[in-house]
Design an enzyme around this catalytic site. Structure first.
Site, PDB file in Angstrom:
ATOM      1  N   GLU A 128      44.557  49.653  44.942  1.00  0.00           N
ATOM      2  CA  GLU A 128      45.377  48.428  44.862  1.00  0.00           C
ATOM      3  C   GLU A 128      46.413  48.328  45.981  1.00  0.00           C
ATOM      4  O   GLU A 128      47.591  48.071  45.743  1.00  0.00           O
ATOM      5  CB  GLU A 128      46.034  48.334  43.470  1.00  0.00           C
ATOM      6  CG  GLU A 128      44.991  48.328  42.368  1.00  0.00           C
ATOM      7  CD  GLU A 128      45.563  48.385  40.954  1.00  0.00           C
ATOM      8  OE1 GLU A 128      46.788  48.323  40.792  1.00  0.00           O
ATOM      9  OE2 GLU A 128      44.760  48.495  40.010  1.00  0.00           O
ATOM     10  N   ASN A 169      39.824  51.074  46.301  1.00  0.00           N
ATOM     11  CA  ASN A 169      39.527  50.381  45.043  1.00  0.00           C
ATOM     12  C   ASN A 169      40.566  49.292  44.825  1.00  0.00           C
ATOM     13  O   ASN A 169      41.746  49.480  45.147  1.00  0.00           O
ATOM     14  CB  ASN A 169      39.622  51.427  43.913  1.00  0.00           C
ATOM     15  CG  ASN A 169      39.113  50.959  42.576  1.00  0.00           C
ATOM     16  OD1 ASN A 169      38.005  50.431  42.476  1.00  0.00           O
ATOM     17  ND2 ASN A 169      39.912  51.156  41.529  1.00  0.00           N
ATOM     18  N   HIS A 205      38.103  43.479  36.475  1.00  0.00           N
ATOM     19  CA  HIS A 205      38.804  43.115  35.234  1.00  0.00           C
ATOM     20  C   HIS A 205      38.725  41.596  35.132  1.00  0.00           C
ATOM     21  O   HIS A 205      39.555  40.876  35.687  1.00  0.00           O
ATOM     22  CB  HIS A 205      40.253  43.604  35.273  1.00  0.00           C
ATOM     23  CG  HIS A 205      40.378  45.090  35.242  1.00  0.00           C
ATOM     24  ND1 HIS A 205      39.950  45.836  34.158  1.00  0.00           N
ATOM     25  CD2 HIS A 205      40.849  45.973  36.144  1.00  0.00           C
ATOM     26  CE1 HIS A 205      40.178  47.116  34.398  1.00  0.00           C
ATOM     27  NE2 HIS A 205      40.719  47.232  35.595  1.00  0.00           N
ATOM     28  N   GLU A 233      35.742  49.226  37.071  1.00  0.00           N
ATOM     29  CA  GLU A 233      36.604  49.157  35.877  1.00  0.00           C
ATOM     30  C   GLU A 233      36.274  47.939  35.024  1.00  0.00           C
ATOM     31  O   GLU A 233      37.157  47.272  34.487  1.00  0.00           O
ATOM     32  CB  GLU A 233      38.093  49.115  36.287  1.00  0.00           C
ATOM     33  CG  GLU A 233      38.520  50.274  37.169  1.00  0.00           C
ATOM     34  CD  GLU A 233      40.006  50.295  37.501  1.00  0.00           C
ATOM     35  OE1 GLU A 233      40.794  49.567  36.855  1.00  0.00           O
ATOM     36  OE2 GLU A 233      40.384  51.049  38.411  1.00  0.00           O
ATOM     37  N   ASP A 235      35.709  45.025  32.602  1.00  0.00           N
ATOM     38  CA  ASP A 235      35.910  44.483  31.260  1.00  0.00           C
ATOM     39  C   ASP A 235      36.004  42.967  31.394  1.00  0.00           C
ATOM     40  O   ASP A 235      36.245  42.443  32.481  1.00  0.00           O
ATOM     41  CB  ASP A 235      37.098  45.100  30.496  1.00  0.00           C
ATOM     42  CG  ASP A 235      38.385  45.211  31.276  1.00  0.00           C
ATOM     43  OD1 ASP A 235      38.642  44.352  32.153  1.00  0.00           O
ATOM     44  OD2 ASP A 235      39.166  46.150  31.006  1.00  0.00           O
TER      45      ASP A 235
HETATM   46  O1  G3I Z   1      51.663  58.954  28.104  1.00  0.00           O
HETATM   47  C1  G3I Z   1      52.616  58.055  27.524  1.00  0.00           C
HETATM   48  C2  G3I Z   1      53.032  58.542  26.168  1.00  0.00           C
HETATM   49  O2  G3I Z   1      53.691  59.769  26.315  1.00  0.00           O
HETATM   50  C3  G3I Z   1      53.940  57.485  25.537  1.00  0.00           C
HETATM   51  O3  G3I Z   1      54.256  57.873  24.239  1.00  0.00           O
HETATM   52  C4  G3I Z   1      53.261  56.134  25.501  1.00  0.00           C
HETATM   53  C5  G3I Z   1      54.136  55.030  24.955  1.00  0.00           C
HETATM   54  O4  G3I Z   1      53.829  53.791  25.521  1.00  0.00           O
HETATM   55  O5  G3I Z   1      52.906  55.782  26.809  1.00  0.00           O
HETATM   56  C6  G3I Z   1      51.999  56.694  27.388  1.00  0.00           C
HETATM   57  O6  G3I Z   1      51.699  56.274  28.686  1.00  0.00           O
HETATM   58  C7  G3I Z   1      50.811  55.156  28.761  1.00  0.00           C
HETATM   59  C8  G3I Z   1      49.562  55.589  29.510  1.00  0.00           C
HETATM   60  O7  G3I Z   1      48.734  54.481  29.717  1.00  0.00           O
HETATM   61  C9  G3I Z   1      48.765  56.642  28.750  1.00  0.00           C
HETATM   62  O8  G3I Z   1      48.357  56.134  27.517  1.00  0.00           O
HETATM   63  C10 G3I Z   1      51.521  54.037  29.506  1.00  0.00           C
HETATM   64  O9  G3I Z   1      52.597  53.558  28.725  1.00  0.00           O
HETATM   65  C11 G3I Z   1      50.564  52.929  29.804  1.00  0.00           C
HETATM   66  O10 G3I Z   1      51.206  51.993  30.670  1.00  0.00           O
HETATM   67  C12 G3I Z   1      49.346  53.483  30.499  1.00  0.00           C
HETATM   68  O11 G3I Z   1      48.464  52.404  30.720  1.00  0.00           O
HETATM   69  C13 G3I Z   1      47.409  52.640  31.625  1.00  0.00           C
HETATM   70  C14 G3I Z   1      47.575  51.743  32.835  1.00  0.00           C
HETATM   71  O12 G3I Z   1      46.469  51.924  33.706  1.00  0.00           O
HETATM   72  C15 G3I Z   1      48.843  52.049  33.597  1.00  0.00           C
HETATM   73  O13 G3I Z   1      49.036  51.133  34.608  1.00  0.00           O
HETATM   74  C16 G3I Z   1      46.105  52.319  30.915  1.00  0.00           C
HETATM   75  O14 G3I Z   1      45.883  53.287  29.879  1.00  0.00           O
HETATM   76  C17 G3I Z   1      44.941  52.345  31.903  1.00  0.00           C
HETATM   77  O15 G3I Z   1      43.803  51.814  31.285  1.00  0.00           O
HETATM   78  C18 G3I Z   1      45.278  51.488  33.103  1.00  0.00           C
HETATM   79  O16 G3I Z   1      44.214  51.579  34.019  1.00  0.00           O
HETATM   80  C19 G3I Z   1      44.350  50.811  35.225  1.00  0.00           C
HETATM   81  C20 G3I Z   1      43.656  51.589  36.322  1.00  0.00           C
HETATM   82  O17 G3I Z   1      44.175  52.894  36.410  1.00  0.00           O
HETATM   83  C21 G3I Z   1      43.783  50.874  37.670  1.00  0.00           C
HETATM   84  N1  G3I Z   1      43.321  49.490  37.581  1.00  0.00           N
HETATM   85  C22 G3I Z   1      43.900  48.706  36.486  1.00  0.00           C
HETATM   86  C23 G3I Z   1      43.711  49.423  35.145  1.00  0.00           C
HETATM   87  C24 G3I Z   1      44.245  48.575  34.010  1.00  0.00           C
HETATM   88  O18 G3I Z   1      45.622  48.394  34.125  1.00  0.00           O
END
Ligand code: G3I
Length: 315
Positions: A128, A169, A205, A233, A235
């Site tokens: 990105e 990517n 996405h 990715e 969806d």
């Molecule tokens: O690990 C913490 C945990 O300790 C805490 O309790 C919890 C409370 O919200 O948050 C947890 O972290 C989260 C993390 O995922 C793991 O679950 C973050 O808040 C959350 O923002 C994070 O989201 C991820 C996101 O990337 C971050 O930008 C999504 O799971 C993941 O699917 C998403 O994936 C991205 C790709 O990497 C890049 N392209 C876009 C895609 C979708 O956003």
């Protein structure tokens, strides 16, 4: 029985999914993961915040769980993501000099890509990096290091893991548009100057009913530059709850994306960004939207499954 992975394998391609290892404790999740896919990518576990929470202190337990699952289940492992403006640790923001940030970035890549060398088939080296208008995103890496940070990252990744394919990517690059053309120009430039780059990832996405009509042509123009391409990715989100007509449109959308990849020889495959709607990132970021994946909240196959299968030659 026919599975997505058997259809993919028959085409010399892979079908992957983004894994969060803790969900493997659910038998329905694990059954689908085991059966349907021949590639796995960590949804979060290999990101900078997870692998280097303190400077030069590397933590691989979560990433290794994904790698171990890939190895034990005989699936390819795809690395995501070495350099990204999200999910990097707070200490990076404290680095004010470009020289020091470049050193930190190189050290991160050397360690993480070095750790997974021999295990991953490919890395999203830089994720990105562009804005929708085709300009460089003003991330901390861009601001402190400048335009050269992308090629520095690719060179560091090649040095750390000479066997891994190195990819750039991004999202909203599925059509031929200003953003995808900026990446196209970067690939052309890297090829001309001998900067290592092997592949381009298209996140896809997507929004219901909005698969770009030029998706296949876009993939093909990159392939013609001499790089592999992949849907990384996928969806297809919709306003929840889904009705039957929306699920039918979603089936057609999945079929279009899988068909586009099937029709491009250098498309290595399609990765979906999760298995079940229950755990998709979509509703957290787009409230009121969801139901974007192939299996519903209760692990029932949605019409999208048949669309994906049909796109890869299933009946
Ligand atoms: O690990 C913490 C945990 O300790 C805490 O309790 C919890 C409370 O919200 O948050 C947890 O972290 C989260 C993390 O995922 C793991 O679950 C973050 O808040 C959350 O923002 C994070 O989201 C991820 C996101 O990337 C971050 O930008 C999504 O799971 C993941 O699917 C998403 O994936 C991205 C790709 O990497 C890049 N392209 C876009 C895609 C979708 O956003």
């Amino acid at each position: 029985a026919t599975t997505l992975q058997s259809l993919a394998a028959a085409k010399g391609k892979t079908v992957g999914f983004a894994l969060t290892s803790s969900y493997l404790n659910e038998s329905a999740y694990k059954d689908i993961a085991d059966t349907e896919f021949n590639l796995v990518v960590a949804e979060n576990a290999m990101k900078w915040s997870e692998t280097e929470p303190s400077r030069n202190q590397f933590t691989y337990a979560a990433g290794d769980a994904v790698a171990d699952y890939a190895a034990s289940s005989g699936k390819q492992l795809y690395g995501h993501a070495l350099v990204w403006h999200q999910q990097y640790p707070g200490w990076v923001d404290g680095i004010s000099s470009g020289t020091d940030l470049l050193a930190a970035m190189r050290n991160h890549i050397a360690n993480v890509a070095g750790h997974y060398a021999g295990q991953v088939v490919a890395w999203d080296v830089v994720n990105e990096a562009f804005e929708d208008n085709g300009s460089r995103r003003q991330s901390i890496f861009q601001q402190r290091i400048g335009n050269s940070y992308i090629e520095e990252a690719f060179r560091a990744a090649r040095a750390a893991d000479p066997a891994a394919k190195l990819c750039i990517n991004d999202y909203s690059t599925d059509a031929i548009n200003a953003k995808s053309t900026a990446i196209y120009n970067l690939v052309q430039d890297f090829k001309a100057r001998g900067v290592p780059i092997d592949c381009v990832g298209f996140q896809a996405h997507l929004i219901l009913g909005q698969v770009p009509s030029d998706l296949q042509a876009n993939l093909q123009r990159f392939a013609n530059l001499g790089v592999d391409v992949r849907i990384t990715e996928l969806d297809v989100r919709l306003p929840t709850p889904a009705d039957a007509s929306e699920l039918a449109t979603q089936k057609s959308d999945y079929q279009k994306v899988f068909t586009a990849c099937a029709n491009v020889t250098r498309c290595t495959g399609v990765t979906v960004w999760g298995i079940t709607d229950r755990y998709s990132w979509v509703p957290d970021v787009f409230p009121g939207y969801g139901a974007a994946l192939i299996w519903d909240d209760n692990y029932a196959k949605k019409p999208a499954y048949d669309g994906a299968a049909a796109g890869f030659g299933g009946t």
